[in-house]
Design a protein around this motif. Sequence first.
Motif, PDB file in Angstrom:
ATOM      1  N   PHE A  55     -35.114  -1.467 -10.327  1.00 29.96           N
ATOM      2  CA  PHE A  55     -34.108  -1.030 -11.295  1.00 29.96           C
ATOM      3  C   PHE A  55     -32.701  -1.249 -10.749  1.00 29.96           C
ATOM      4  N   TYR A  59     -29.698  -3.318 -12.503  1.00 33.23           N
ATOM      5  CA  TYR A  59     -28.555  -2.597 -13.066  1.00 33.23           C
ATOM      6  C   TYR A  59     -27.300  -2.729 -12.214  1.00 33.23           C
ATOM      7  N   LEU A  63     -27.151  -6.849 -14.509  1.00 32.00           N
ATOM      8  CA  LEU A  63     -27.164  -6.541 -15.931  1.00 32.00           C
ATOM      9  C   LEU A  63     -25.746  -6.398 -16.475  1.00 32.00           C
ATOM     10  N   HIS A  65     -23.461  -4.894 -18.967  1.00 35.10           N
ATOM     11  CA  HIS A  65     -23.489  -3.757 -19.881  1.00 35.10           C
ATOM     12  C   HIS A  65     -22.171  -3.003 -19.777  1.00 35.10           C
ATOM     13  N   ARG A  75     -24.152  -7.263 -24.674  1.00 34.69           N
ATOM     14  CA  ARG A  75     -24.841  -6.752 -23.486  1.00 34.69           C
ATOM     15  C   ARG A  75     -26.127  -7.539 -23.220  1.00 34.69           C
ATOM     16  N   PHE A  78     -32.198  -4.540 -21.366  1.00 36.80           N
ATOM     17  CA  PHE A  78     -33.241  -4.173 -20.411  1.00 36.80           C
ATOM     18  C   PHE A  78     -34.342  -3.460 -21.181  1.00 36.80           C
ATOM     19  N   LEU A  89     -36.082   4.949 -15.518  1.00 32.16           N
ATOM     20  CA  LEU A  89     -34.976   4.357 -16.264  1.00 32.16           C
ATOM     21  C   LEU A  89     -33.882   5.381 -16.526  1.00 32.16           C
ATOM     22  N   ALA A  92     -31.802   5.437 -13.576  1.00 31.25           N
ATOM     23  CA  ALA A  92     -30.948   4.250 -13.517  1.00 31.25           C
ATOM     24  C   ALA A  92     -29.779   4.368 -14.487  1.00 31.25           C
ATOM     25  N   LEU A  93     -30.046   4.875 -15.700  1.00 31.92           N
ATOM     26  CA  LEU A  93     -28.983   5.022 -16.691  1.00 31.92           C
ATOM     27  C   LEU A  93     -27.933   6.019 -16.210  1.00 31.92           C
ATOM     28  N   ALA A  96     -25.907   4.361 -13.502  1.00 28.99           N
ATOM     29  CA  ALA A  96     -25.030   3.347 -14.100  1.00 28.99           C
ATOM     30  C   ALA A  96     -23.915   3.954 -14.936  1.00 28.99           C
ATOM     31  N   GLY A 125     -29.144   3.552 -24.260  1.00 34.01           N
ATOM     32  CA  GLY A 125     -29.531   2.602 -23.222  1.00 34.01           C
ATOM     33  C   GLY A 125     -31.007   2.282 -23.187  1.00 34.01           C
TER      34      GLY A 125
END
Length: 298
Positions: A55, A59, A63, A65, A75, A78, A89, A92-93, A96, A125
């Motif tokens: 991930f 990210y 990625l 975004h 974007r 993913f 995830l 990760a969000l 990010a 996301g």
Amino acid sequence: MSLTSTTTTAVDIDSADRLAAITDFAYRMRHHVIDMGEVQGQGYVGQALGAADIFAAVYAGHLNHRADDPEWAERDRFLLSTGHYAIGLYAALAAAGILETEELLTYAADDSRLPMSGMASYTPGMEISGGSLGHGLTVAVGMALGLRHQGSGSRIFNFLSDGELDEGSTWEAAMGAHHHQLGNLIAMVDMNALQADGPTAGVLNIEPVEQKWVAAGWYVRRVDGNDPAALLEAFDDVTSRATPRGAPSIVICDTKVGYGATILEEREKAHFMRIEDHEWQICRDQLTERFTPNSMKA
């Protein structure tokens, strides 16, 4: 020209800052996962810890975004085909900046935007509602084809599990991606060797994986999925090849369930973990010891 490559190289000096960013991203992710898991006392914690570096490589490394605009038309997408990896995830969000860290503590609660299995209608996301394994790559093929028809330069990153390679629909989608020459499609597989019913090799042996994807017409890399430097180099390679028309690419990532928290790495039944109250802090301590640079421990 062969479509396969398994060679990884050391990250060069110019990539040092990017590698540090990916390593830091994965470190924060893993702690977010433990915080969310503790809320419920259980969950798919092992998969999220094992896949955190994957991930992070996407990210923090590749990625395109906008944290403040998850629906930005240009974007990259993913797609989390494995809906039960949602806890990873979400982490990760948050790392990010797309989700607020405080919201992670609502994980799997009533009326939360963060259900245990990923739902696109709930979570900013989250591009698709994963869950029934084997559907994600099919959606990715359609999305990549649609973006190309629109003249978009956006790429599709599709996250798969090794268990999904048991599904015939995955291979139909793989052949479709080659047929339509979807060079804007990049897949990755978390090869953690474990499924709900036991070891992947015992449920349905999927090796030799690389040769199967090459035969389907994909450009293939296989790396240690818990080595940020190897992941950075592999994703640099496949993204450099990403064009609206060309061979789709896949990065096969060998990982370890629970990676970084030794107490979880040693569990035999690790697909869905029940973790005792006193063990959560042990996990945090082990993650901190494992991943904090020596210069910061003093």
